[in-house]
Design a protein around this motif. Structure first.
Motif, PDB file in Angstrom:
ATOM      1  N   THR A   7       0.816  -1.167   0.024  1.00 25.20           N
ATOM      2  CA  THR A   7      -0.050  -0.190  -0.067  1.00 25.20           C
ATOM      3  C   THR A   7       0.969   1.210  -0.155  1.00 25.20           C
ATOM      4  O   THR A   7       1.672   1.235   0.639  1.00 25.20           O
ATOM      5  CB  THR A   7      -0.763  -0.103   1.297  1.00 25.20           C
ATOM      6  N   GLY A 114      -3.291   9.470  -1.881  1.00 26.23           N
ATOM      7  CA  GLY A 114      -4.360   8.471  -2.277  1.00 26.23           C
ATOM      8  C   GLY A 114      -5.651   8.570  -1.433  1.00 26.23           C
ATOM      9  O   GLY A 114      -5.667   9.098  -0.316  1.00 26.23           O
ATOM     10  N   TRP A 115      -6.950   8.499  -2.149  1.00 24.67           N
ATOM     11  CA  TRP A 115      -8.148   8.585  -1.365  1.00 24.67           C
ATOM     12  C   TRP A 115      -8.963   7.834  -1.949  1.00 24.67           C
ATOM     13  O   TRP A 115      -8.927   7.552  -3.241  1.00 24.67           O
ATOM     14  CB  TRP A 115      -8.693   9.885  -1.293  1.00 24.67           C
ATOM     15  N   THR A 116     -10.118   7.434  -1.245  1.00 23.29           N
ATOM     16  CA  THR A 116     -11.123   6.391  -1.812  1.00 23.29           C
ATOM     17  C   THR A 116     -12.411   7.098  -1.552  1.00 23.29           C
ATOM     18  O   THR A 116     -13.156   7.699  -0.662  1.00 23.29           O
ATOM     19  CB  THR A 116     -11.325   5.216  -0.781  1.00 23.29           C
ATOM     20  N   ASN A 120     -16.322   4.072  -3.620  1.00 19.88           N
ATOM     21  CA  ASN A 120     -15.191   2.634  -3.042  1.00 19.88           C
ATOM     22  C   ASN A 120     -14.140   3.015  -4.456  1.00 19.88           C
ATOM     23  O   ASN A 120     -13.025   1.943  -4.433  1.00 19.88           O
ATOM     24  CB  ASN A 120     -15.409   1.661  -3.211  1.00 19.88           C
ATOM     25  N   SER A 121     -14.238   3.854  -5.330  1.00 20.17           N
ATOM     26  CA  SER A 121     -13.209   3.875  -6.375  1.00 20.17           C
ATOM     27  C   SER A 121     -11.899   4.717  -5.819  1.00 20.17           C
ATOM     28  O   SER A 121     -12.021   5.647  -4.790  1.00 20.17           O
ATOM     29  CB  SER A 121     -13.623   4.756  -7.488  1.00 20.17           C
ATOM     30  N   GLN A 122     -10.735   4.438  -6.263  1.00 15.08           N
ATOM     31  CA  GLN A 122      -9.467   5.107  -5.692  1.00 15.08           C
ATOM     32  C   GLN A 122      -9.037   6.062  -6.922  1.00 15.08           C
ATOM     33  O   GLN A 122      -9.026   5.972  -7.840  1.00 15.08           O
ATOM     34  CB  GLN A 122      -8.536   3.862  -5.941  1.00 15.08           C
ATOM     35  N   HIS A 123      -8.376   7.191  -5.850  1.00 18.29           N
ATOM     36  CA  HIS A 123      -8.050   8.382  -6.551  1.00 18.29           C
ATOM     37  C   HIS A 123      -6.743   8.662  -6.108  1.00 18.29           C
ATOM     38  O   HIS A 123      -6.306   8.454  -4.795  1.00 18.29           O
ATOM     39  CB  HIS A 123      -9.118   9.479  -6.692  1.00 18.29           C
ATOM     40  N   LYS A 124      -6.068   9.645  -6.765  1.00 21.54           N
ATOM     41  CA  LYS A 124      -4.826  10.595  -6.221  1.00 21.54           C
ATOM     42  C   LYS A 124      -5.026  11.751  -6.543  1.00 21.54           C
ATOM     43  O   LYS A 124      -5.662  12.102  -7.473  1.00 21.54           O
ATOM     44  CB  LYS A 124      -3.438   9.699  -6.911  1.00 21.54           C
TER      45      LYS A 124
END
Length: 145
Positions: A7, A114-116, A120-124
Motif C-alpha cells: 500500500t 491517495g483517497w477512496t 469505493n473508487s481509488q483516486h490520487k
C-alpha cells in the motif's frame, strides 16, 4: 519468489493544534451518522504531527485554505477546505467531512495523496498550491487582533 503488493505510504502531514482539537470533536460527533468518514478523519488526525498554530508552514492545507490540486486523471481544481456548515460545492467550498476533504488536510505543496471515494473508487491528488486564508488562524493565535 513471492512478490508483495504494498500500500503506498501516506505522506507526512502537519496540523495546527486549534484545527486538531476542533476536527477531533467534529469526527467524534459525526461517528454515528458518518462512520467511514469519521474513522478516516480520526486516522488522519492520529498520524499527523500536531504543531502550534503559529508554526504550521504557510504552504500546508488547513481549515480555510484555498487549495489548487490536480487529480490522477489530470483535472485541476481549486477548492477551499471548510467545516460542514460552510460547505457549498457551487462555490468550491468542500467539507472536511468528505473523502477528498479529509485527504487534503495537512498536505503541503507538491505532496500526493491517495483517497477512496464514497463509491469505493481509488483516486490520487497532488497539491499544486496552497493559499491560506489565515484570518481565522491569526484570530485564534493572537486574540484581540
Amino acid at each position: 519468489m513471492k512478490t508483495h503488493s504494498q500500500t503506498p505510504r501516506k505522506p507526512p502531514i502537519v496540523i495546527g493544534d486549534t484545527d486538531y482539537r476542533r476536527l477531533n470533536k467534529l469526527a467524534l460527533a459525526a461517528a454515528d451518522r458518518l462512520p467511514e468518514i469519521s474513522d478516516a478523519l480520526l486516522l488522519e488526525l492520529e498520524r499527523a504531527r500536531v504543531a502550534s498554530d503559529s508554526s504550521v508552514p504557510e504552504k500546508v492545507v488547513r481549515m480555510g485554505s484555498a487549495v489548487e490540486y490536480k487529480t490522477d486523471a489530470g483535472a485541476q481544481r481549486i477548492v477551499t477546505l471548510v467545516f460542514p456548515e460552510d460547505a457549498d460545492i457551487s462555490e468550491g467550498k468542500i467539507s472536511i467531512l468528505t473523502p477528498i476533504g479529509t485527504a487534503l488536510l495537512g498536505l503541503s505543496t507538491g505532496q500526493t495523496m491517495g483517497w477512496t471515494a464514497r463509491d469505493n473508487s481509488q483516486h490520487k491528488l497532488t497539491v499544486l498550491a496552497v493559499n491560506e486564508d489565515r484570518a481565522e488562524a491569526k484570530a485564534s493565535v493572537r486574540p484581540g487582533r
